[in-house]
Design a protein around this motif. Structure first.
Motif, PDB file in Angstrom:
ATOM      1  N   ALA A 191      13.237  -0.987   8.975  1.00 61.73           N
ATOM      2  CA  ALA A 191      13.374  -0.499   7.594  1.00 61.73           C
ATOM      3  C   ALA A 191      12.221  -1.042   6.756  1.00 61.73           C
ATOM      4  N   THR A 192      11.002  -0.843   7.262  1.00 63.29           N
ATOM      5  CA  THR A 192       9.818  -1.488   6.690  1.00 63.29           C
ATOM      6  C   THR A 192       9.117  -0.690   5.588  1.00 63.29           C
ATOM      7  N   GLY A 193       9.653   0.470   5.208  1.00 60.63           N
ATOM      8  CA  GLY A 193       9.056   1.204   4.097  1.00 60.63           C
ATOM      9  C   GLY A 193       7.841   2.020   4.479  1.00 60.63           C
ATOM     10  N   GLY A 194       6.976   2.259   3.501  1.00 59.77           N
ATOM     11  CA  GLY A 194       5.888   3.210   3.661  1.00 59.77           C
ATOM     12  C   GLY A 194       4.567   2.611   4.104  1.00 59.77           C
ATOM     13  N   CYS A 195       3.502   3.415   3.941  1.00 57.60           N
ATOM     14  CA  CYS A 195       2.179   3.011   4.433  1.00 57.60           C
ATOM     15  C   CYS A 195       1.100   3.220   3.381  1.00 57.60           C
ATOM     16  N   GLY A 196       1.479   3.227   2.099  1.00 59.50           N
ATOM     17  CA  GLY A 196       0.497   3.448   1.042  1.00 59.50           C
ATOM     18  C   GLY A 196      -0.588   2.401   0.994  1.00 59.50           C
ATOM     19  N   GLY A 197      -0.341   1.226   1.587  1.00 56.81           N
ATOM     20  CA  GLY A 197      -1.324   0.161   1.572  1.00 56.81           C
ATOM     21  C   GLY A 197      -2.583   0.444   2.373  1.00 56.81           C
ATOM     22  N   VAL A 198      -2.618   1.551   3.140  1.00 58.85           N
ATOM     23  CA  VAL A 198      -3.859   1.910   3.838  1.00 58.85           C
ATOM     24  C   VAL A 198      -4.777   2.743   2.938  1.00 58.85           C
ATOM     25  N   PHE A 199      -4.356   3.015   1.696  1.00 52.92           N
ATOM     26  CA  PHE A 199      -5.180   3.745   0.738  1.00 52.92           C
ATOM     27  C   PHE A 199      -5.669   2.802  -0.359  1.00 52.92           C
ATOM     28  N   ASP A 200      -6.837   3.105  -0.915  1.00 56.93           N
ATOM     29  CA  ASP A 200      -7.327   2.353  -2.072  1.00 56.93           C
ATOM     30  C   ASP A 200      -6.427   2.566  -3.277  1.00 56.93           C
ATOM     31  N   ALA A 201      -6.064   3.817  -3.542  1.00 55.67           N
ATOM     32  CA  ALA A 201      -5.243   4.157  -4.699  1.00 55.67           C
ATOM     33  C   ALA A 201      -3.825   4.452  -4.230  1.00 55.67           C
ATOM     34  N   SER A 202      -2.915   3.536  -4.517  1.00 54.24           N
ATOM     35  CA  SER A 202      -1.535   3.690  -4.068  1.00 54.24           C
ATOM     36  C   SER A 202      -0.599   3.053  -5.078  1.00 54.24           C
ATOM     37  N   THR A 203       0.630   3.554  -5.130  1.00 53.71           N
ATOM     38  CA  THR A 203       1.658   2.944  -5.966  1.00 53.71           C
ATOM     39  C   THR A 203       2.538   2.003  -5.155  1.00 53.71           C
ATOM     40  N   ASN A 204       2.260   1.836  -3.858  1.00 51.84           N
ATOM     41  CA  ASN A 204       3.044   0.960  -2.987  1.00 51.84           C
ATOM     42  C   ASN A 204       2.521  -0.477  -3.044  1.00 51.84           C
ATOM     43  N   PRO A 205       3.361  -1.455  -2.715  1.00 52.31           N
ATOM     44  CA  PRO A 205       2.830  -2.824  -2.556  1.00 52.31           C
ATOM     45  C   PRO A 205       1.666  -2.827  -1.579  1.00 52.31           C
ATOM     46  N   SER A 206       0.626  -3.568  -1.878  1.00 50.84           N
ATOM     47  CA  SER A 206      -0.600  -3.521  -1.086  1.00 50.84           C
ATOM     48  C   SER A 206      -0.385  -3.907   0.371  1.00 50.84           C
ATOM     49  N   GLY A 207       0.611  -4.750   0.638  1.00 49.09           N
ATOM     50  CA  GLY A 207       0.866  -5.172   2.002  1.00 49.09           C
ATOM     51  C   GLY A 207       1.619  -4.158   2.837  1.00 49.09           C
ATOM     52  N   ASN A 208       2.105  -3.096   2.219  1.00 48.01           N
ATOM     53  CA  ASN A 208       2.858  -2.069   2.944  1.00 48.01           C
ATOM     54  C   ASN A 208       1.903  -1.036   3.536  1.00 48.01           C
TER      55      ASN A 208
END
Length: 512
Positions: A191-208
């Motif tokens: 249940a680890t959430g998303g992968c927005g942290g692989v983008f420069d511009a993201s609304t996700n926590p950077s570590g995700n």
């Protein structure tokens, strides 16, 4: 030191967002070990959800209308059977949250206060404190977990690999403070959430950055529809990471999008500012790509009532010297939600025995090519309950002894982010995708800090290169026409690497 004495052979849940916490609570009184990289409720997208949770409670609404809106937003890729089942359990999901202490906003007559968001034909978004829904849900669930004697929390511990033997899960490779250990178990819920942290511009926590996806793929589980990344059209355009979100509910209260000249650029598009997110994101992207700027104009509506309806966003804007009742809010698209993920069935079971996945890291078929706003929290609760029930009724298999492994390098997605933002953003093209695949493949094959983030990025790129049509959150400028009879795709790591190698061996296309 990672202390695991007396914990082995318990059910493992990896992730401390809404999906993970609900699953742990629903498994009680069965002993559960909840593994979180940060403290409970920290570094998870769940706590940042401003809009709310979708449920058809209105007098003019029902699950059939909710389903129709979901299928329309999903652009032909939703699994209608799965979607119908999840949406029909909305009332039960809300009741469960209330049982754990969640208190939704209500109208004067005692009924739920309902808001509207993009692509919803009715007001059906339940919220808390106006725009504090995620924060308040996480607070209530965290308190419930802390008071549940069957749940043991391992905080500050990072799960890095699923350990398998004979094609089945037998443990989880954990790391903390440079030390590694194996938690031995034959039942794991991811249940680890998303992968927005692989983008420069993201609304996700950077570590995700999609660690759960990398773990699943390396263990042999199939991934599904990885190309479908939803870009939220209205992240606050500011120099910060991650980007702050300006909830879609603001547009649901009739705020409009304008460019730097004051022109409303969504006016002639069907449903205007309340069109599906991929449509709005591309329109905002086009304004910015053309050298302009985009703004969310709430001066007329909600106008003077903005601060009361959206207190958190009001405070956020104030830190930038913006008063939404008087000033247009500068916005830009940002990676927000991943519709793809670990392929699972209707109970959350993956293709790997002993392994379930729930929440954003899983692909159930509900969202299709484009998530309908606020369906994600609903899915997280419903699928957490289903997976918990399925795990509880599954016998824990005997597991092999697994020695403790050597520690792996700490993951670092920084080298991946510029490529992702350039080639796998709102608009994609064959030449960029192939260049990216060639650049990522060596990073995946080399076990360095970028290896896991590069694997997630490579999977998205490979799926995107293979889908040579535009569909929902996946827009190809070289194949702008919508997909005809589009179907979901599944691949395991072997298939992903094979396709990547074939692309890497082809002559690279020249870019203009």
């Amino acid at each position: 030191m990672i202390r695991l004495e007396g914990l082995h052979d318990r059910i493992a849940i990896i992730g401390g967002g809404i999906a993970g916490l609900v699953a742990a609570l629903e498994l009680a009184p069965q002993p559960v070990v909840l593994i979180t990289r940060a403290g409970l409720g920290q570094e998870c997208s769940s706590a940042w959800a401003q809009g709310g949770i979708a449920a058809a409670f209105g007098a003019d609404d029902d699950p059939a209308r909710h389903l129709a809106d979901t299928l329309r937003a999903g652009d032909g890729l939703c699994d209608a059977t799965v979607a119908s089942g999840i949406l029909s359990e909305a009332a039960d999901a809300i009741a469960v949250l209330e049982r754990y202490g969640v208190r939704f906003d209500r109208a004067q007559d005692g009924t739920f206060a309902l808001a509207r968001e993009a692509a919803h034909s009715r007001r059906r978004i339940l919220h808390i404190g106006g725009d504090r829904t995620g924060t308040e849900i996480m607070s209530a669930l965290t308190r419930a977990v802390q008071h549940c004697p069957s749940i043991t929390c391992l905080s500050g511990v990072e799960a890095r690999r699923l350990v398998t033997a004979d094609g089945c899960v037998v443990g989880v490779h954990l790391q903390a403070m440079g030390q590694a250990a194996v938690f031995r178990t034959a039942q794991v819920i991811m249940a680890t959430g998303g992968c927005g942290g692989v983008f420069d511009a993201s609304t996700n926590p950077s570590g995700n950055f999609g660690q759960g996806l990398a773990m699943a793929a390396r263990a042999g589980a199939a991934l599904r529809d990885m190309e479908f990344v939803q870009f939220h059209p209205t992240a606050l355009d500011a120099a910060q990471a991650p980007l702050a979100l300006i909830s879609e509910a603001v547009r649901g209260e009739c705020a409009i999008l304008i460019d730097q000249t004051g022109k409303r650029f969504m006016e002639h598009i069907a449903d205007a500012e309340l069109a599906p997110r991929d449509v709005v994101a591309r329109a905002v992207h086009q304004v910015i790509a053309s050298g302009g700027r985009a703004f969310l104009d709430a001066r007329t509506a909600p106008g003077a009532g903005f601060a009361k309806r959206f207190p958190s966003i009001q405070a956020l804007c104030a830190t930038r010297g913006i008063d939404p009742a008087r000033d247009p809010i500068p916005v830009r698209p940002a990676a927000h939600y991943h519709m793809g993920g670990i392929a699972v069935d209707q109970t959350g079971r993956s293709t790997l025995p002993g392994f379930w996945a729930i929440g954003e890291c899983a692909a159930t078929g509900l969202h299709g090519a484009n998530r309908l706003a606020s369906n994600s929290l609903l899915e997280a609760v419903v699928m957490a309950r289903r997976a918990a029930n399925d795990v509880a009724n599954s016998k824990m298999r005997a597991r092999a002894f697994v020695p403790n492994p050597a520690a792996l390098p700490d993951p670092d997605p920084r080298s991946v982010r510029p490529m992702m933002s350039l080639h796998l953003g709102v608009v994609r093209h064959r030449a960029g995708l192939r260049q990216m695949i060639s650049n990522l493949l060596p990073q995946v094959q080399f076990c360095g800090p970028a290896s896991d983030p590069a694997l997630v990025a490579l999977a998205i790129a490979v799926f995107a290169e293979k889908r040579r049509a535009s569909c929902g959150g996946h827009y190809r400028s070289d194949f702008p026409d919508p997909a005809i009879n589009a179907r979901s795709n599944r691949m395991n790591l072997t298939e992903i690497l094979s396709h990547a190698s074939s692309v890497d061996q082809e002559p690279q296309l020249r870019t203009a």
